[in-house]
Design a protein around this motif. Structure first.
Motif, mmCIF file in Angstrom:
data_model
loop_
_atom_site.group_PDB
_atom_site.id
_atom_site.type_symbol
_atom_site.label_atom_id
_atom_site.label_comp_id
_atom_site.label_asym_id
_atom_site.label_seq_id
_atom_site.Cartn_x
_atom_site.Cartn_y
_atom_site.Cartn_z
ATOM 1 N N GLU A 119 0.855 -1.185 0.000
ATOM 2 C CA GLU A 119 0.000 0.000 0.000
ATOM 3 C C GLU A 119 0.888 1.230 0.000
ATOM 4 O OE1 GLU A 119 -2.953 0.211 2.964
ATOM 5 O OE2 GLU A 119 -3.999 -1.603 2.337
ATOM 6 N N LEU A 120 0.581 2.146 -0.881
ATOM 7 C CA LEU A 120 1.360 3.375 -0.953
ATOM 8 C C LEU A 120 0.981 4.300 0.185
ATOM 9 C CD1 LEU A 120 1.150 4.025 -4.794
ATOM 10 C CD2 LEU A 120 2.879 2.754 -3.523
ATOM 11 N N THR A 121 1.969 5.037 0.680
ATOM 12 C CA THR A 121 1.716 6.003 1.740
ATOM 13 C C THR A 121 2.607 7.220 1.504
ATOM 14 O OG1 THR A 121 1.567 6.296 4.139
ATOM 15 C CG2 THR A 121 3.431 5.006 3.319
ATOM 16 N N THR A 122 2.583 8.160 2.428
ATOM 17 C CA THR A 122 3.394 9.367 2.298
ATOM 18 C C THR A 122 4.013 9.689 3.654
ATOM 19 O OG1 THR A 122 1.744 11.018 2.963
ATOM 20 C CG2 THR A 122 1.664 10.237 0.666
ATOM 21 N N PRO A 123 5.024 10.559 3.666
ATOM 22 C CA PRO A 123 5.583 10.991 4.952
ATOM 23 C C PRO A 123 4.531 11.595 5.876
ATOM 24 C CG PRO A 123 7.085 11.564 3.179
ATOM 25 C CD PRO A 123 5.832 11.056 2.524
ATOM 26 N N LEU A 124 3.572 12.342 5.309
ATOM 27 C CA LEU A 124 2.516 12.930 6.130
ATOM 28 C C LEU A 124 1.691 11.857 6.823
ATOM 29 C CD1 LEU A 124 0.856 15.970 4.286
ATOM 30 C CD2 LEU A 124 2.433 15.966 6.211
ATOM 31 N N HIS A 125 1.301 10.828 6.058
ATOM 32 C CA HIS A 125 0.490 9.749 6.628
ATOM 33 C C HIS A 125 1.225 9.046 7.763
ATOM 34 C CE1 HIS A 125 -1.688 10.385 2.877
ATOM 35 N NE2 HIS A 125 -2.648 9.583 3.299
ATOM 36 N N ILE A 126 2.507 8.773 7.546
ATOM 37 C CA ILE A 126 3.288 8.032 8.533
ATOM 38 C C ILE A 126 3.402 8.813 9.839
ATOM 39 C CG2 ILE A 126 5.561 7.086 9.060
ATOM 40 C CD1 ILE A 126 5.855 6.589 6.005
ATOM 41 N N CYS A 133 7.692 16.203 13.619
ATOM 42 C CA CYS A 133 8.061 15.745 12.277
ATOM 43 C C CYS A 133 7.006 16.147 11.258
ATOM 44 C CB CYS A 133 8.238 14.222 12.266
ATOM 45 S SG CYS A 133 9.574 13.629 13.333
ATOM 46 N N LEU A 134 5.752 16.045 11.654
ATOM 47 C CA LEU A 134 4.655 16.441 10.775
ATOM 48 C C LEU A 134 4.735 17.933 10.457
ATOM 49 C CD1 LEU A 134 1.952 15.692 9.374
ATOM 50 C CD2 LEU A 134 0.801 16.217 11.525
ATOM 51 N N ARG A 135 5.047 18.733 11.463
ATOM 52 C CA ARG A 135 5.161 20.179 11.255
ATOM 53 C C ARG A 135 6.287 20.492 10.270
ATOM 54 N NH1 ARG A 135 5.516 21.302 16.084
ATOM 55 N NH2 ARG A 135 3.364 21.951 16.486
ATOM 56 N N PRO A 138 -4.713 13.587 18.444
ATOM 57 C CA PRO A 138 -5.365 14.901 18.371
ATOM 58 C C PRO A 138 -4.444 16.054 17.971
ATOM 59 C CG PRO A 138 -5.159 14.156 20.650
ATOM 60 C CD PRO A 138 -4.806 12.993 19.786
ATOM 61 N N GLU A 139 -3.195 16.059 18.450
ATOM 62 C CA GLU A 139 -2.305 17.174 18.113
ATOM 63 C C GLU A 139 -1.981 17.180 16.625
ATOM 64 O OE1 GLU A 139 -1.549 19.718 20.072
ATOM 65 O OE2 GLU A 139 -2.967 18.724 21.418
ATOM 66 N N CYS A 140 -1.805 15.999 16.050
ATOM 67 C CA CYS A 140 -1.571 15.918 14.607
ATOM 68 C C CYS A 140 -2.823 16.321 13.841
ATOM 69 C CB CYS A 140 -1.140 14.504 14.223
ATOM 70 S SG CYS A 140 0.526 14.062 14.800
ATOM 71 N N THR A 141 -3.965 15.915 14.341
ATOM 72 C CA THR A 141 -5.235 16.299 13.714
ATOM 73 C C THR A 141 -5.378 17.811 13.696
ATOM 74 O OG1 THR A 141 -6.339 14.242 14.382
ATOM 75 C CG2 THR A 141 -7.746 16.138 13.929
ATOM 76 N N LYS A 142 -5.115 18.441 14.827
ATOM 77 C CA LYS A 142 -5.218 19.903 14.927
ATOM 78 C C LYS A 142 -4.249 20.587 13.964
ATOM 79 C CE LYS A 142 -4.796 23.644 18.322
ATOM 80 N NZ LYS A 142 -4.458 23.954 19.746
ATOM 81 N N LEU A 143 -3.022 20.079 13.922
ATOM 82 C CA LEU A 143 -1.998 20.678 13.059
ATOM 83 C C LEU A 143 -2.398 20.583 11.589
ATOM 84 C CD1 LEU A 143 0.792 22.005 13.010
ATOM 85 C CD2 LEU A 143 1.797 19.713 12.904
ATOM 86 N N LEU A 144 -2.907 19.447 11.172
ATOM 87 C CA LEU A 144 -3.337 19.272 9.781
ATOM 88 C C LEU A 144 -4.488 20.220 9.440
ATOM 89 C CD1 LEU A 144 -3.211 15.366 9.622
ATOM 90 C CD2 LEU A 144 -1.781 16.925 8.280
ATOM 91 N N LEU A 145 -5.425 20.358 10.351
ATOM 92 C CA LEU A 145 -6.573 21.251 10.112
ATOM 93 C C LEU A 145 -6.126 22.706 10.036
ATOM 94 C CD1 LEU A 145 -9.118 19.498 12.499
ATOM 95 C CD2 LEU A 145 -9.333 19.671 10.008
ATOM 96 N N ILE A 146 -5.199 23.090 10.904
ATOM 97 C CA ILE A 146 -4.667 24.460 10.874
ATOM 98 C C ILE A 146 -4.023 24.751 9.527
ATOM 99 C CG2 ILE A 146 -2.837 25.944 11.814
ATOM 100 C CD1 ILE A 146 -3.449 24.735 14.565
ATOM 101 N N HIS A 147 -3.389 23.741 8.938
ATOM 102 C CA HIS A 147 -2.719 23.925 7.649
ATOM 103 C C HIS A 147 -3.649 23.681 6.455
ATOM 104 C CE1 HIS A 147 0.976 24.008 10.023
ATOM 105 N NE2 HIS A 147 1.602 24.438 8.950
ATOM 106 N N GLY A 148 -4.951 23.588 6.726
ATOM 107 C CA GLY A 148 -5.907 23.552 5.616
ATOM 108 C C GLY A 148 -6.418 22.196 5.192
ATOM 109 N N ALA A 149 -6.191 21.171 5.986
ATOM 110 C CA ALA A 149 -6.724 19.851 5.632
ATOM 111 C C ALA A 149 -8.251 19.903 5.574
ATOM 112 C CB ALA A 149 -6.275 18.803 6.646
ATOM 113 N N ASN A 150 -8.816 19.189 4.624
ATOM 114 C CA ASN A 150 -10.269 19.176 4.429
ATOM 115 C C ASN A 150 -10.921 18.280 5.475
ATOM 116 O OD1 ASN A 150 -12.901 19.072 3.542
ATOM 117 N ND2 ASN A 150 -12.441 18.141 1.557
#
Length: 427
Positions: free
Chosen positions: A118-125, A134-136, A164-176
């Motif tokens: 299965e393909l993935t990305t650095p963001l997913h990991i 690392c996500l930031r 939750p912290e990763c979820t918040k960070l992704l949403l702050i950066h515009g995740a749908n």
């Protein structure tokens, strides 16, 4: 033998065959990765054309560098700062090694047991493992936040793994917050554990649709929370205006979904709390699924006495039949042998006190036989004047026993006797 040729030993021939097999496996693996990547890029191009979104980001590239993968999977921020310096791109597609085994067609009727890739990305990991720093860094290096090579976004991954912290960070950066995965679910639909509550809160704060439906089953987030026995999620969703009586493709409301879910002893109170909240918000106890199973049918089948008492207190009908012609009493008697620790006698007693139909003796389970036979003997052959008096009074009151008897000016032990108090059997 021709000049210039030489004899191969059996060992040498075997070695050549192994080398050939290895080359073929490697070739197939590369073809599979190329196929997955091509499919993803085609889907991505179609989405980009539909949404008319222009982007200056560089297209993702496939990364098979083990050093990069190790840094990502271990959350090694120092190594990642070295591997992703300023000006570099974090838009990578990664094909992890290993995974689940599956049978793959090799052609000409041959099949091989191969690791599913299965393909993935650095963001997913990093998002799925809670490596917030690392996500930031990846987001600062321009990683595409909505990329979904295997059908889910990094936001789905962080919510599913309760980060939750990763979820918040992704949403702050515009995740749908309403991104739909390849399986047809939104991030709220994958908040399925108590630990995912904070993720659900962030999603709703950033515009997640409280009534968003999954594509396969037409479930709302309220259905998902009820099915997983999550009272805190239920309370949150109700505050955000979740429709309590929406039905999914099977005709289940959130209340039906909670009652229908198999429950272990340690889960009973969680599901009871869920049903309390739903009924307090106006859940309809009379809505049945496609097979005409009401919440009471389902609660009896899963042997949750507190939920049964709750439903009966809200007016559930004890003698309503499903498509198979069975009432709730049939459901409890079918499973009582397997749920002895759930106090199934409480449910039988409650149903009888609310006017349930009697069941023919052949339907009685072997376990708790004394209890059930003593119930039947009360109606068929009262053993004394005392029993006869109780049978007469209960027959007169019919389905009002549970309401009238507690109000009578009688000693408590007599009230309990009239309400079929049991001690392993009904005396």
């Amino acid at each position: 033998m021709s000049r210039g040729s030489f004899v191969f030993t059996p060992m040498a021939l075997r070695s050549l065959e192994l080398d050939k097999d290895m080359l073929e496996r490697d070739k197939y693996k590369r073809q599979l990765a190329s196929h997955h990547f091509s499919s993803y890029m085609l889907r991505k191009e179609a989405v980009d054309r539909t949404t008319l979104r222009s982007s200056t980001a560089r297209p993702p590239t496939v990364c098979q560098d083990v050093v990069v993968q190790n840094a990502l999977y271990t959350g090694d921020l120092e190594a990642m700062q070295h591997l992703f310096p300023r000006g570099s791109t974090a838009n990578l597609i990664i094909e992890p090694q290993g995974g689940d085994m599956r049978w793959v067609a090799r052609g000409e009727g041959l099949w091989s047991l191969t690791y599913e890739q299965e393909l993935t990305t650095p963001l997913h990991i990093t998002a799925s493992r809670g490596f917030t720093d690392c996500l930031r860094l990846l987001l600062q290096r321009g990683a595409n936040i909505d990329i979904a090579p295997s059908g889910t976004t990094a936001l789905h991954e962080s919510c599913e793994n309760s980060q939750p912290e990763c979820t918040k960070l992704l949403l702050i950066h515009g995740a749908n917050a309403n991104a739909v995965s390849e399986d047809g679910v939104m991030p709220l639909h994958v908040c399925t554990s108590p630990e995912s509550l904070e993720c659900a809160k962030y999603l709703l704060q950033y515009g997640a649709a409280i009534s968003g439906r999954s594509l396969d089953e037409d479930d709302t987030p309220l259905h998902v929370a009820a099915r997983n026995g999550l009272p805190d999620h239920i309370e949150l969703y109700l505050r955000y205006g979740a429709a309590v009586n929406k039905q999914n493709d099977e005709g289940l409301t959130a209340l039906n979904a909670a009652c229908a879910q198999p429950q272990e002893s340690q889960d009973l109170q969680r599901y009871f709390k869920v049903c309390q909240l739903l009924l307090g918000a106006g859940a309809d106890i009379h809505i049945a699924d496609q097979d005409k199973h009401t919440p009471l049918h389902m609660a009896c089948k899963n042997v949750n006495p507190d939920i049964v008492d709750l439903l009966l207190a809200h007016g559930a009908q004890v003698n309503e039949m499903d498509y198979g012609g069975e009432a709730p009493m049939h459901n409890i008697l079918k499973v009582v042998c397997f749920k002895g620790s759930h106090n199934p006698e409480r449910i039988v007693r409650a149903l009888l006190n609310h006017g349930s139909i009697r069941v023919w003796p052949g339907a009685l389970p072997m376990e708790h036989k004394e209890f059930f036979e003593s119930i039947l003997s009360l109606a068929m052959t009262p053993r004394s004047l005392q029993h006869l008096a109780r049978c007469t009074l209960r027959s007169f009151l019919s389905g009002r026993v549970h309401k009238v008897v507690p109000k009578l000016d009688l000693p408590t032990f007599i009230k309990n006797y009239l309400l079929l108090e049991y001690r392993g059997f009904v005396h």
